[in-house]
Design an enzyme around this catalytic site. Structure first.
Site, PDB file in Angstrom:
ATOM      1  N   ARG A  56       0.803  -1.224   0.000  1.00  0.00           N
ATOM      2  CA  ARG A  56       0.000   0.000   0.000  1.00  0.00           C
ATOM      3  C   ARG A  56       0.836   1.274   0.000  1.00  0.00           C
ATOM      4  NH1 ARG A  56      -2.621  -4.032   1.391  1.00  0.00           N
ATOM      5  NH2 ARG A  56      -0.908  -4.439   2.830  1.00  0.00           N
ATOM      6  N   THR A  57       1.848   1.336   0.845  1.00  0.00           N
ATOM      7  CA  THR A  57       2.612   2.582   0.923  1.00  0.00           C
ATOM      8  C   THR A  57       3.312   2.871  -0.399  1.00  0.00           C
ATOM      9  OG1 THR A  57       2.951   2.292   3.296  1.00  0.00           O
ATOM     10  CG2 THR A  57       4.402   3.834   2.176  1.00  0.00           C
ATOM     11  N   LYS A  85      25.834  -3.791  -2.849  1.00  0.00           N
ATOM     12  CA  LYS A  85      27.288  -3.698  -2.939  1.00  0.00           C
ATOM     13  C   LYS A  85      27.893  -2.998  -1.729  1.00  0.00           C
ATOM     14  CE  LYS A  85      26.821  -3.187  -7.966  1.00  0.00           C
ATOM     15  NZ  LYS A  85      27.063  -2.290  -9.119  1.00  0.00           N
ATOM     16  N   ARG A 106      11.454   3.761   2.827  1.00  0.00           N
ATOM     17  CA  ARG A 106      11.079   2.798   3.869  1.00  0.00           C
ATOM     18  C   ARG A 106      12.326   1.982   4.197  1.00  0.00           C
ATOM     19  NH1 ARG A 106       5.869  -1.040   4.285  1.00  0.00           N
ATOM     20  NH2 ARG A 106       5.114   0.950   5.046  1.00  0.00           N
ATOM     21  N   HIS A 134       5.513   6.032  11.198  1.00  0.00           N
ATOM     22  CA  HIS A 134       4.935   5.884   9.854  1.00  0.00           C
ATOM     23  C   HIS A 134       4.039   7.100   9.617  1.00  0.00           C
ATOM     24  CE1 HIS A 134       3.672   4.253   6.184  1.00  0.00           C
ATOM     25  NE2 HIS A 134       3.395   2.998   6.530  1.00  0.00           N
TER      26      HIS A 134
END
Length: 312
Positions: A56-57, A85, A106, A134
């Protein structure tokens, strides 16, 4: 970029209540007349930097930017980027600042988006950092409450499930306290109660009433807004603890029969075993509409952070 001062959204308290209200009001306008904003961010690029899985985000941010007429770059799996890396967050964000106009990150580690903001020359949005914050879910939640309850203030709000690791809960509960919510009901297993530091700060900073309960049915008749959360497997170090607690709470029609007729049930999703499917057809279950409204809350946020004039 233009002369607009760079702002970041790392936690809800980065915005004043007036600014939060502006975003909510604009999100409502965008929901009601989306076509009026289809060129608001034409020529702008959003970077989506998702070091942790998201549905959703990530998709709501991408949809938001596309509906504003902008473009998207980024990754949904850090292993497909130079992070695999060993590239640092600081170096990644320095490069992204040259490629995009705004970025959402995120990350499983608390504080990672804040660290990124120190090296960025574009606005950084926290799309969720570990069990910490959030803030864009909080904007979504505020817009949902505004749409269904007309006002954000004055409700009895219950949070149920994983209150210890739930970043959506941690962001929203302090924000609702800022809106002068005076009573919260905290429903959770003993192992997943709201952190003591957060409980102390809520009482000291806002003088709220915190009522703790172990079972939904004991308090459901008192609730105006019930915010359900899943037991998060990814936050556990011990598989046995997760297995023991994962099915602790299930909201179903039988329990809802004792709730207020105008109570609303919210959930940041994904759900696992905490809301029965027989709740989906109940008008009090607004969690899928909540997910839809997330697009418009994020559209409003993007335009605010980019300093785009959307006065229509």
């Amino acid at each position: 970029m233009n002369n607009h001062k760079i702002r970041h959204l790392i936690e809800p308290e980065d915005f004043t209540l007036e600014e939060l209200n502006e975003v909510v009001a604009l999100g409502k306008k965008m929901y009601e007349a989306p076509a009026e904003y289809k060129r608001a961010c034409e020529g702008k690029i959003l970077a989506t930097l998702f070091y942790e899985p998201s549905t959703r985000t990530r998709f709501s941010f991408e949809t938001a930017m596309l509906r504003l007429g902008g473009s998207i770059i980024g990754f949904s799996d850090a292993n497909t980027s130079s992070v695999s890396k060993g590239e640092s967050i600081a170096d990644t964000i320095r490069c992204m600042s040259a490629y995009a106009d705004i970025a959402v990150m995120r990350h499983p580690k608390e504080g990672a988006p804040k660290l990124a903001s120190h090296y960025a020359s574009i606005p950084i949005i926290n799309g969720g950092d570990g069990g910490h914050q959030h803030p864009t879910q909080t904007l979504t939640d505020l817009l949902t409450i505004k749409m269904y309850k007309e006002t954000i203030e004055g409700h009895t709000v219950a949070f149920c499930g994983d209150l210890k690791f739930g970043r959506t809960v941690h962001s929203l509960i302090r924000t609702l306290a800022r809106y002068n919510t005076k009573k919260f009901i905290l429903i959770s297993p003993e192992e997943l109660t709201l952190p003591d530091t957060l409980k102390r700060s809520l009482k000291q900073d806002f003088d709220v009433e915190l009522q703790e309960a172990r079972y939904i049915e004991d308090v459901i008749s008192e609730i105006d807004i019930l915010y359900m959360t899943r037991i998060q497997k990814e936050r556990f170090f011990n598989e046995a603890d997760y297995a023991r607690l994962k099915d602790s709470y299930l909201l179903n029609q039988s329990k809802l029969s004792h709730a207020k007729k105008d109570m609303i049930v919210m959930h940041p999703l994904p759900r696992v075993n905490e809301i029965a499917y027989d709740v989906d057809d109940d008008p009090r279950g607004v969690y899928f509409k909540q997910a839809e409204l997330g697009v418009y809350a994020r559209m409003a946020l993007i335009t605010k952070l980019l300093g785009v004039d959307v006065s229509c």
